[in-house]
Design a protein around this motif. Structure first.
Motif, mmCIF file in Angstrom:
data_model
loop_
_atom_site.group_PDB
_atom_site.id
_atom_site.type_symbol
_atom_site.label_atom_id
_atom_site.label_comp_id
_atom_site.label_asym_id
_atom_site.label_seq_id
_atom_site.Cartn_x
_atom_site.Cartn_y
_atom_site.Cartn_z
ATOM 1 N N GLN A 163 0.748 -1.226 0.053
ATOM 2 C CA GLN A 163 -0.080 -0.163 0.063
ATOM 3 C C GLN A 163 0.969 1.286 -0.048
ATOM 4 O OE1 GLN A 163 -2.740 -0.624 3.461
ATOM 5 N NE2 GLN A 163 -4.066 -1.891 2.124
ATOM 6 N N ALA A 164 2.080 1.144 0.531
ATOM 7 C CA ALA A 164 2.891 2.518 0.663
ATOM 8 C C ALA A 164 3.453 2.656 -0.761
ATOM 9 C CB ALA A 164 4.163 2.191 1.752
ATOM 10 N N ALA A 165 3.993 1.438 -1.334
ATOM 11 C CA ALA A 165 4.503 1.510 -2.522
ATOM 12 C C ALA A 165 3.510 2.154 -3.657
ATOM 13 C CB ALA A 165 4.884 0.268 -3.207
ATOM 14 N N THR A 166 2.068 1.666 -3.477
ATOM 15 C CA THR A 166 1.146 2.217 -4.227
ATOM 16 C C THR A 166 0.859 3.725 -4.094
ATOM 17 O OG1 THR A 166 -0.051 0.221 -4.419
ATOM 18 C CG2 THR A 166 -1.274 1.918 -5.165
ATOM 19 N N ARG A 167 0.966 4.265 -2.891
ATOM 20 C CA ARG A 167 0.827 5.611 -2.590
ATOM 21 C C ARG A 167 2.015 6.448 -3.092
ATOM 22 N NH1 ARG A 167 -1.233 3.823 2.221
ATOM 23 N NH2 ARG A 167 0.825 3.950 3.371
ATOM 24 N N ARG A 168 3.242 5.683 -3.104
ATOM 25 C CA ARG A 168 4.309 6.504 -3.575
ATOM 26 C C ARG A 168 4.265 6.643 -5.009
ATOM 27 N NH1 ARG A 168 7.094 3.330 0.033
ATOM 28 N NH2 ARG A 168 7.711 1.988 -1.803
ATOM 29 N N GLY A 169 3.789 5.654 -5.989
ATOM 30 C CA GLY A 169 3.688 5.709 -7.236
ATOM 31 C C GLY A 169 2.438 6.604 -7.483
ATOM 32 N N VAL A 170 1.604 6.765 -6.983
ATOM 33 C CA VAL A 170 0.266 7.574 -7.173
ATOM 34 C C VAL A 170 0.888 9.058 -7.061
ATOM 35 C CG1 VAL A 170 -1.971 8.474 -6.698
ATOM 36 C CG2 VAL A 170 -1.512 5.994 -6.886
ATOM 37 N N ARG A 171 1.715 9.440 -5.893
ATOM 38 C CA ARG A 171 2.047 10.670 -5.619
ATOM 39 C C ARG A 171 3.308 11.148 -6.611
ATOM 40 N NH1 ARG A 171 4.300 9.687 -0.590
ATOM 41 N NH2 ARG A 171 2.656 8.730 0.511
ATOM 42 N N ARG A 172 3.981 10.330 -7.275
ATOM 43 C CA ARG A 172 4.962 10.574 -8.224
ATOM 44 C C ARG A 172 4.315 10.954 -9.760
ATOM 45 N NH1 ARG A 172 8.941 5.610 -8.570
ATOM 46 N NH2 ARG A 172 7.457 5.429 -7.114
ATOM 47 N N HIS A 173 2.944 10.077 -9.761
ATOM 48 C CA HIS A 173 2.236 10.224 -10.859
ATOM 49 C C HIS A 173 1.556 11.392 -11.060
ATOM 50 C CE1 HIS A 173 -0.679 8.224 -14.183
ATOM 51 N NE2 HIS A 173 -0.575 9.166 -14.354
ATOM 52 N N ALA A 174 1.061 12.121 -9.801
ATOM 53 C CA ALA A 174 0.330 13.166 -9.577
ATOM 54 C C ALA A 174 1.210 14.389 -9.902
ATOM 55 C CB ALA A 174 -0.188 13.132 -8.275
#
Length: 154
Positions: free
Chosen positions: A80-91
């Motif tokens: 879940q932390a990796a997913t949040r990091r990926g979404v933040r990078r994408h944003a």
């Protein structure tokens, strides 16, 4: 292990790698945390994972788990932390590109706000990424197999 990989049996068996063993071990640990496997059963399967030499020895260890254990793996705090990091990078990428396109529009002096067209598609991609996350195999290109050719297709 990916569904498109062949796990041959017989004289031409494919050897497993440390990475594949560790992926299956992570799935089993997540299933133990979820309560799907008892501590004894989980430890027994972990021993079999680390003793496995061939790919076809790994598949039966997670066959009785929902979605072969991938669902439990996606619920781990690390995933879940990796997913949040990926979404933040994408944003951040979408925001930077939006600023750049808006600056180009302002410099061009065009009356129509043309950056809205690519921004709509960029935001749609960001929303898709935020919704489906990282471990939804049917929404990724990582497995290199069409959904109707996957072993889990019904």
């Amino acid at each position: 292990m990916y569904p498109s990989d062949t796990t041959r049996s017989g004289p031409h068996r494919l050897r497993t790698s440390d990475t594949e063993r560790e992926q299956v071990a992570e799935i089993l640990r997540a299933a133990m945390t979820e309560g799907r496997l008892t501590l004894e059963e989980g430890e027994e399967r972990l021993g079999q994972v680390y003793a496995a030499k061939f790919r076809d020895e790994l598949a039966p260890l997670t066959a009785d788990l929902p979605d072969n254990g991938r669902r439990a793996l996606a619920a781990t705090p690390e995933a879940q932390a990796a997913t949040r990091r990926g979404v933040r990078r994408h944003a951040g990428f979408v925001a930077t590109l939006a600023l750049f396109l808006t600056a180009l529009w302002a410099l061009s002096g065009a009356h129509f706000f043309w950056p809205a067209i690519p921004l709509v598609f960029l935001v749609m991609g960001l929303m898709r990424h935020a919704r489906y996350g990282r471990y939804r195999a049917e929404y990724g290109y990582r497995h290199h197999v069409a959904p109707w050719n996957a072993p889990t297709y019904r």
